[in-house]
Design a protein around this motif. Structure first.
Motif, mmCIF file in Angstrom:
data_model
loop_
_atom_site.group_PDB
_atom_site.id
_atom_site.type_symbol
_atom_site.label_atom_id
_atom_site.label_comp_id
_atom_site.label_asym_id
_atom_site.label_seq_id
_atom_site.Cartn_x
_atom_site.Cartn_y
_atom_site.Cartn_z
ATOM 1 N N THR A 209 0.843 -1.194 0.000
ATOM 2 C CA THR A 209 0.000 0.000 0.000
ATOM 3 C C THR A 209 0.878 1.244 0.000
ATOM 4 O O THR A 209 0.632 2.205 -0.733
ATOM 5 N N ASP A 210 1.934 1.200 0.798
ATOM 6 C CA ASP A 210 2.865 2.324 0.847
ATOM 7 C C ASP A 210 3.611 2.463 -0.482
ATOM 8 O O ASP A 210 3.853 3.582 -0.948
ATOM 9 N N ASP A 211 3.976 1.338 -1.101
ATOM 10 C CA ASP A 211 4.626 1.396 -2.421
ATOM 11 C C ASP A 211 3.752 2.141 -3.427
ATOM 12 O O ASP A 211 4.219 3.021 -4.158
ATOM 13 N N ALA A 212 2.469 1.755 -3.471
ATOM 14 C CA ALA A 212 1.549 2.388 -4.418
ATOM 15 C C ALA A 212 1.349 3.864 -4.086
ATOM 16 O O ALA A 212 1.276 4.718 -4.990
ATOM 17 N N ALA A 213 1.268 4.187 -2.804
ATOM 18 C CA ALA A 213 1.086 5.583 -2.404
ATOM 19 C C ALA A 213 2.303 6.421 -2.781
ATOM 20 O O ALA A 213 2.172 7.574 -3.204
ATOM 21 N N ARG A 214 3.487 5.853 -2.638
ATOM 22 C CA ARG A 214 4.701 6.602 -2.987
ATOM 23 C C ARG A 214 4.723 6.956 -4.467
ATOM 24 O O ARG A 214 5.109 8.065 -4.847
ATOM 25 N N VAL A 215 4.342 6.013 -5.319
ATOM 26 C CA VAL A 215 4.321 6.284 -6.751
ATOM 27 C C VAL A 215 3.337 7.404 -7.066
ATOM 28 O O VAL A 215 3.565 8.229 -7.951
ATOM 29 N N ALA A 216 2.230 7.448 -6.319
ATOM 30 C CA ALA A 216 1.235 8.513 -6.491
ATOM 31 C C ALA A 216 1.603 9.774 -5.722
ATOM 32 O O ALA A 216 0.823 10.736 -5.701
ATOM 33 N N THR A 217 2.793 9.786 -5.092
ATOM 34 C CA THR A 217 3.272 10.890 -4.254
ATOM 35 C C THR A 217 2.285 11.247 -3.159
ATOM 36 O O THR A 217 2.078 12.405 -2.819
ATOM 37 N N LEU A 218 1.672 10.227 -2.573
ATOM 38 C CA LEU A 218 0.815 10.395 -1.413
ATOM 39 C C LEU A 218 1.527 9.854 -0.179
ATOM 40 O O LEU A 218 2.247 8.859 -0.255
#
Length: 330
Positions: A209-218
């Protein structure tokens, strides 16, 4: 607060309507950084700013429209996993077409990453007699099952993949509500109580979840302390194994581990896998943030970013840290 940013944050709130079993966890995930509520650690968005990149307004509007079910009712000891499933589902609810094709980790797109999570959840489900969804269960190793589920999901829409993953996670949660935590389970050749396997699923779901959020800069809020602590305990108990897998036998050595932040605590860890409980002071001490420690064991590539205070036998402390990521991977 910018109206579009507020719209996005409101979407997370509304998507995180709590169930009785996970009220506190989802309340933590949904708290708004506003004057009426306590601020989130570090803010929801990195640097307190809106994420950049294409499709920003579409992402925010999609997030406002997205609604995901609350976490499935499950055993109390499985609630940390159910909470991370709910948080991942909220993030996926804000994804638009472009997002699903972005590469997140391991060369996988977001859709392939979600299929990977479904594959590994399905392996645990198979081990404990829960329903296994998706393609017929042929490969029973993590990489093989991942390849099978990813191939199956590539012919489906991203939203279907999201629903398939969530259905598998919910089926597992429902089944876990009928099991004792110490029920034996075998996943990918590893024998352990089902409670430990579920914590491993919690950690991987949290990390991705954190990986995906990082790519979205969230930047998303942390889980609540009562959900972080059991994951940290699992990570601490894995240290003798990560050392041994790296070719270092820690037998006879003792580590004092102090993890700071909500969900942290203190552990006195014998570093040999067959060592009895410690009866003397530790040889080395490590002090670190509890989330940083969990991610050190749970995500490849964290070693260079990991920060800790070391005392005592510094060489031993450094070896513990160096070998900690030995079990991390896809």
């Amino acid at each position: 607060m910018d109206p579009v940013e507020r719209l996005y944050l409101d979407a997370l709130l509304e998507a995180a309507e709590p169930s009785p079993s996970t009220d506190a966890a989802l309340a933590s995930d949904a708290t708004l950084a506003s004057g009426a509520h306590p601020p989130l650690p570090g803010g929801v968005l990195a640097g307190g700013a809106l994420p950049g990149g294409h499709s920003l307004r579409l992402q925010l509007l999609a997030g406002a429209r997205a609604r995901r079910r609350p976490a499935e009712r499950t055993a109390s000891w499985a609630e940390p996993y159910a909470g991370r499933v709910a948080a991942m589902d909220a993030l996926l609810g804000a994804a638009v077409d472009d997002d699903w094709n972005r590469v997140i980790v391991e060369g996988w797109t977001l859709q392939e990453l979600v299929a990977h999570l479904a594959a590994k959840d399905g392996l645990l489900a198979a081990s404990v007699g829960a329903p296994v969804l998706g393609p017929p269960l042929a490969a029973v190793d993590a990489l093989g099952r991942t390849a099978d589920v990813q191939a199956y999901e590539r012919s489906r829409s991203p939203e279907q993949t999201r629903r398939d993953w969530r259905a598998q996670a919910d089926a597992l949660c429902r089944h876990l509500s009928t099991l004792p935590r110490d029920t034996p389970a075998t996943v990918d050749g590893l024998d352990a109580p089902v409670g430990d396997h579920v914590l491993a699923r919690m950690l991987e779901t949290w990390v991705h979840t954190d990986d995906a959020a990082r790519v979205a800069t969230l930047r998303l809020p942390r889980p609540i302390g009562p959900h972080i602590h059991p994951a940290a305990d699992l990570c601490a108990r894995l240290l003798p194994w990560t050392m041994l897998m790296s070719g270092i036998d820690g037998s006879g050595r003792i580590l004092g581990l102090h993890l700071t932040g909500d969900g942290g605590g203190d552990w006195t860890m014998p570093l040999g896998i067959a060592d009895p409980a410690a009866t003397r002071p530790p040889d080395a001490h490590i002090t670190a943030d509890v989330v940083d420690f969990c991610f050190l064991l749970g995500r490849p590539g964290e070693l260079d970013r990991f920060s800790a205070e070391l005392e005592g036998d510094l060489d031993l402390a450094r070896e513990v840290i160096r070998t900690a990521p030995a079990l991390s991977g896809p």
